[in-house]
Scaffold this active site. Structure first.
Site, PDB file in Angstrom:
ATOM      1  N   LYS A 160       8.852   9.054  -1.003  1.00  0.00           N
ATOM      2  CA  LYS A 160       9.067   9.695  -2.301  1.00  0.00           C
ATOM      3  C   LYS A 160       7.958  10.718  -2.532  1.00  0.00           C
ATOM      4  O   LYS A 160       6.805  10.351  -2.752  1.00  0.00           O
ATOM      5  CB  LYS A 160       9.024   8.676  -3.443  1.00  0.00           C
ATOM      6  N   GLY A 213      12.428  11.687  -7.487  1.00  0.00           N
ATOM      7  CA  GLY A 213      12.427  11.150  -8.855  1.00  0.00           C
ATOM      8  C   GLY A 213      11.045  10.710  -9.277  1.00  0.00           C
ATOM      9  O   GLY A 213      10.049  10.984  -8.596  1.00  0.00           O
ATOM     10  N   GLY A 273       7.805   8.222 -10.519  1.00  0.00           N
ATOM     11  CA  GLY A 273       7.115   7.066  -9.955  1.00  0.00           C
ATOM     12  C   GLY A 273       7.681   5.758 -10.476  1.00  0.00           C
ATOM     13  O   GLY A 273       7.867   4.799  -9.720  1.00  0.00           O
ATOM     14  N   GLY A 308       9.372   5.268  -7.222  1.00  0.00           N
ATOM     15  CA  GLY A 308       8.187   4.775  -6.522  1.00  0.00           C
ATOM     16  C   GLY A 308       8.085   3.256  -6.612  1.00  0.00           C
ATOM     17  O   GLY A 308       7.925   2.559  -5.599  1.00  0.00           O
ATOM     18  N   GLU A 339      -4.915   6.006  -0.641  1.00  0.00           N
ATOM     19  CA  GLU A 339      -5.743   7.222  -0.592  1.00  0.00           C
ATOM     20  C   GLU A 339      -5.812   7.742  -2.012  1.00  0.00           C
ATOM     21  O   GLU A 339      -4.852   8.337  -2.515  1.00  0.00           O
ATOM     22  CB  GLU A 339      -5.091   8.274   0.325  1.00  0.00           C
ATOM     23  N   CYS A 351      -8.358  15.859  -3.500  1.00  0.00           N
ATOM     24  CA  CYS A 351      -9.057  14.578  -3.689  1.00  0.00           C
ATOM     25  C   CYS A 351     -10.489  14.657  -3.189  1.00  0.00           C
ATOM     26  O   CYS A 351     -11.385  14.039  -3.741  1.00  0.00           O
ATOM     27  CB  CYS A 351      -8.308  13.482  -2.961  1.00  0.00           C
ATOM     28  N   GLU A 396     -12.845  12.395 -12.564  1.00  0.00           N
ATOM     29  CA  GLU A 396     -12.164  13.386 -11.733  1.00  0.00           C
ATOM     30  C   GLU A 396     -11.377  14.343 -12.642  1.00  0.00           C
ATOM     31  O   GLU A 396     -10.466  13.919 -13.348  1.00  0.00           O
ATOM     32  CB  GLU A 396     -11.207  12.663 -10.777  1.00  0.00           C
TER      33      GLU A 396
HETATM   34  P1  NAD Z   1      -0.156  10.128  -9.308  1.00  0.00           P
HETATM   35  O1  NAD Z   1      -0.850   8.863  -9.005  1.00  0.00           O
HETATM   36  O2  NAD Z   1       0.200  10.406 -10.711  1.00  0.00           O
HETATM   37  O3  NAD Z   1       1.193  10.232  -8.490  1.00  0.00           O
HETATM   38  C1  NAD Z   1       1.252  10.093  -7.087  1.00  0.00           C
HETATM   39  C2  NAD Z   1       2.642   9.661  -6.679  1.00  0.00           C
HETATM   40  O4  NAD Z   1       2.880   8.351  -7.203  1.00  0.00           O
HETATM   41  C3  NAD Z   1       3.753  10.538  -7.237  1.00  0.00           C
HETATM   42  O5  NAD Z   1       4.778  10.647  -6.277  1.00  0.00           O
HETATM   43  C4  NAD Z   1       4.222   9.733  -8.434  1.00  0.00           C
HETATM   44  O6  NAD Z   1       5.554  10.010  -8.814  1.00  0.00           O
HETATM   45  C5  NAD Z   1       4.091   8.310  -7.920  1.00  0.00           C
HETATM   46  N1  NAD Z   1       3.982   7.280  -8.955  1.00  0.00           N
HETATM   47  C6  NAD Z   1       3.577   7.421 -10.243  1.00  0.00           C
HETATM   48  N2  NAD Z   1       3.632   6.230 -10.877  1.00  0.00           N
HETATM   49  C7  NAD Z   1       4.080   5.318  -9.981  1.00  0.00           C
HETATM   50  C8  NAD Z   1       4.338   3.914 -10.035  1.00  0.00           C
HETATM   51  N3  NAD Z   1       4.136   3.204 -11.141  1.00  0.00           N
HETATM   52  N4  NAD Z   1       4.779   3.289  -8.918  1.00  0.00           N
HETATM   53  C9  NAD Z   1       4.964   3.989  -7.769  1.00  0.00           C
HETATM   54  N5  NAD Z   1       4.748   5.317  -7.659  1.00  0.00           N
HETATM   55  C10 NAD Z   1       4.306   5.980  -8.744  1.00  0.00           C
HETATM   56  O7  NAD Z   1      -1.078  11.272  -8.690  1.00  0.00           O
HETATM   57  P2  NAD Z   1      -0.866  12.836  -8.789  1.00  0.00           P
HETATM   58  O8  NAD Z   1      -1.209  13.280 -10.166  1.00  0.00           O
HETATM   59  O9  NAD Z   1       0.451  13.221  -8.214  1.00  0.00           O
HETATM   60  O10 NAD Z   1      -1.982  13.337  -7.750  1.00  0.00           O
HETATM   61  C11 NAD Z   1      -3.319  13.496  -8.092  1.00  0.00           C
HETATM   62  C12 NAD Z   1      -4.166  12.317  -7.658  1.00  0.00           C
HETATM   63  O11 NAD Z   1      -3.994  12.059  -6.273  1.00  0.00           O
HETATM   64  C13 NAD Z   1      -5.639  12.581  -7.827  1.00  0.00           C
HETATM   65  O12 NAD Z   1      -6.284  11.444  -8.360  1.00  0.00           O
HETATM   66  C14 NAD Z   1      -6.119  12.837  -6.408  1.00  0.00           C
HETATM   67  O13 NAD Z   1      -7.483  12.598  -6.202  1.00  0.00           O
HETATM   68  C15 NAD Z   1      -5.259  11.911  -5.637  1.00  0.00           C
HETATM   69  N6  NAD Z   1      -5.185  12.331  -4.232  1.00  0.00           N
HETATM   70  C16 NAD Z   1      -5.804  11.585  -3.249  1.00  0.00           C
HETATM   71  C17 NAD Z   1      -5.773  12.006  -1.925  1.00  0.00           C
HETATM   72  C18 NAD Z   1      -6.452  11.232  -0.813  1.00  0.00           C
HETATM   73  O14 NAD Z   1      -6.114  11.460   0.346  1.00  0.00           O
HETATM   74  N7  NAD Z   1      -7.386  10.337  -1.088  1.00  0.00           N
HETATM   75  C19 NAD Z   1      -5.102  13.174  -1.587  1.00  0.00           C
HETATM   76  C20 NAD Z   1      -4.510  13.904  -2.598  1.00  0.00           C
HETATM   77  C21 NAD Z   1      -4.545  13.478  -3.923  1.00  0.00           C
END
Ligand code: NAD
Length: 483
Positions: A183, A214, A216, A220, A258, A292, A387
């Site tokens: 997803k 769709g 999360g 998700g 991650e 990140c 962050e």
């Molecule tokens: P997010 O956690 O809001 O969303 C990430 C993904 O999770 C999306 O696909 C989202 O739809 C899904 N999601 C949201 N709620 C969920 C749930 N309850 N259950 C399952 N899936 C769910 O993050 P974001 O805003 O898309 O991305 C930014 C964040 O990602 C920042 O904190 C960044 O540091 C982190 N990030 C980490 C890395 C790494 O490799 N460590 C890389 C890139 C981004």
């Protein structure tokens, strides 16, 4: 971006799931509408998937699972290399999708697509790697270990480097013999769908790569909860990582997490200050700071603090919104970044550069902010601890090596650490004591596919990239035979 599932405008391009080797409309018939962050205008309609769609995708994956596992390794590897080539052949189209979904400059989008192709190439060439050992236990026993795939892997990715992060998990998962239900972020779904379509075109069997679009909550979570999903690779925020972790703990399935970062970039007085300043600015402005591993905490030795912060300001002035700096991804995130400008100033940080919304000619409604650096920052301030996920760096003074290490480690996160010094002994001493998954000395984050990557503390656990990642997508079976 509206997160409500509505029957939205039919004049926008609609994007559907990819399930069982074909495009599939959402079972509920609903779509989300996304906005183009460069213009603020409606961009496209993305399938608003549900648990029903996840069920179809997992069913397709389960049907493909045993066949894919029995594939001759060389053929799996060849398919991966063909997919890498197909991604390269379509790099302009894919980069344009990434650019319009997220607003990133074309050069950044192209680099990301190249990285994505490289994941399939790198892991495709490692197809024979998952090997076992023969263990000498007793003369009348033949004991060996073998690596086995988990089966169906759930992959959930964010919006900042969409195809890159999808490829980073999907490529090692496939090469270890798993099938995937992925997803992407609902905000940037185009390239992951296109990658799955290209995979079918180059000959991947149907059901090996399935993509459900769709939110999360709707999609998700349904992936993480599904009985047939035996491991989840999640890239995203700490909050969501924690929520997924709770479900995984109930189900007793392994996770790779991650998560976020607030990485330290330490500049010692004996460093090449010009190079360090240019790289430090790259470290918090690349992808508009929405990375990140952004090096957002710049720790500067007090003896060079004034000189170095002037260099930082001069380098920051070279970063131009709308040219080499893209917008912030969504209106909500745009507001959030602006709220941190207020927080920083209220806490007493001094603006060295930026600190405001940017107006880009012809894109007045775009979500742009100025590249921003604060000086005189104390590591306890919120701007140094939280962050921001925008092009915002802070310069924190330190006195001794010991101070630098203490401040660098005074963070809930531990993703990367960078240090600048001509003294190799000091570099190695400090590298040893920084609590982070990867350390860079006199170079900022190379983002290499070949090097293991992951976090300490709230930045997560497990490792992606490199040979190491393959072992996170397979488990070990020990076989003992009486002879
Ligand atoms: P997010 O956690 O809001 O969303 C990430 C993904 O999770 C999306 O696909 C989202 O739809 C899904 N999601 C949201 N709620 C969920 C749930 N309850 N259950 C399952 N899936 C769910 O993050 P974001 O805003 O898309 O991305 C930014 C964040 O990602 C920042 O904190 C960044 O540091 C982190 N990030 C980490 C890395 C790494 O490799 N460590 C890389 C890139 C981004």
């Amino acid at each position: 971006m509206s997160h409500q599932a509505t029957l939205s405008r039919t004049d926008l391009k609609a994007l559907d799931h990819w399930i069982d080797g074909a495009s599939a409309k959402p079972a509920g018939g609903k779509y989300l509408e996304t906005a183009n962050p460069m213009t603020g205008q409606p961009h496209m309609r993305v399938a608003a998937g549900s648990a029903e769609d996840v069920e179809s995708a997992v069913k397709a994956a389960v049907e493909a699972r045993d066949g894919w596992r029995r594939y001759v390794a060389a053929e799996r590897g060849r398919l991966m290399l063909r997919l890498a080539q197909a991604i390269r052949d379509n790099k302009d189209k894919l980069a344009e999708m990434e650019r319009t979904d997220s607003g990133k400059p074309m050069a950044g989008a192209l680099a990301e697509i190249e990285g994505s192709a490289h994941y399939f190439e790198f892991y495709g060439s490692l197809v024979y790697l998952p090997q076992g050992d023969v263990i000498d236990v007793a003369p009348d026993q033949h004991v060996f270990t073998k690596r086995e795939p988990y089966g169906v892997i759930g992959v959930i990715t964010p919006w900042n480097l969409p195809l890159n992060q999808a490829a980073r998990a999907i490529a090692p998962a496939l090469v270890a013999g798993n099938v995937v239900v992925a997803k992407p972020s609902e905000i940037t779904s185009q390239t992951t769908i296109e990658m799955a379509r290209l995979a079918s075109e180059v000959g991947f069997p149907k059901g090996v790569i399935n993509i459900v679009l769709g939110t999360g909550i709707d999609v998700g979570e349904a992936i993480v909860r599904h009985d047939e999903v035996r491991k989840v690779a999640f890239t995203g925020s700490v909050g969501v990582g924690r929520a997924i972790g709770k479900i995984a703990a109930e189900r007793i399935i392994p996770l790779t997490l991650e998560l976020g970062g607030k990485s330290a970039n330490i500049v010692f007085e004996d460093a090449d200050l010009d190079v360090a300043a240019a790289e430090a600015v790259k470290g918090f402005t690349l992808n508009a700071g929405q990375v990140c591993s952004a090096g957002t905490r710049i720790l500067v030795q007090r003896s060079i603090y004034e000189e170095f912060t002037q260099k930082l300001a001069a380098e920051t002035a070279k970063i131009k919104p709308g040219e080499n700096l893209g917008p912030i991804i969504t209106p909500a995130q745009f507001q959030r970044v602006q709220s941190y400008f207020k927080v920083a100033e209220e806490d007493g940080a001094r603006v060295l550069a930026g600190g405001k919304v940017a107006k880009v000619k012809g894109q007045e409604e775009g979500f742009y902010v100025e590249p921003t650096v604060y000086a005189d920052v104390d590591n306890a301030m919120r701007i140094a601890q939280e962050e921001v996920f925008g092009p915002v760096g802070v310069a924190i003074p330190f006195d001794t090596e010991e101070d630098a290490i203490r401040i660098a480690n005074d963070s809930d996160y531990g993703l990367i650490g960078t240090l600048w010094s001509r003294d190799i002994s000091r570099a190695l001493r400090v590298a040893d004591r920084i609590e982070a998954g990867q350390i860079f000395v006199n170079i900022w984050n190379t983002m290499s596919v070949q090097t293991p990557f992951g976090g300490h503390k709230n930045s997560g656990y497990g490792r992606e990239k490199g040979i190491e990642a393959i072992h996170h997508y397979s488990h070990l079976k020990t076989v003992t035979v009486k002879i």
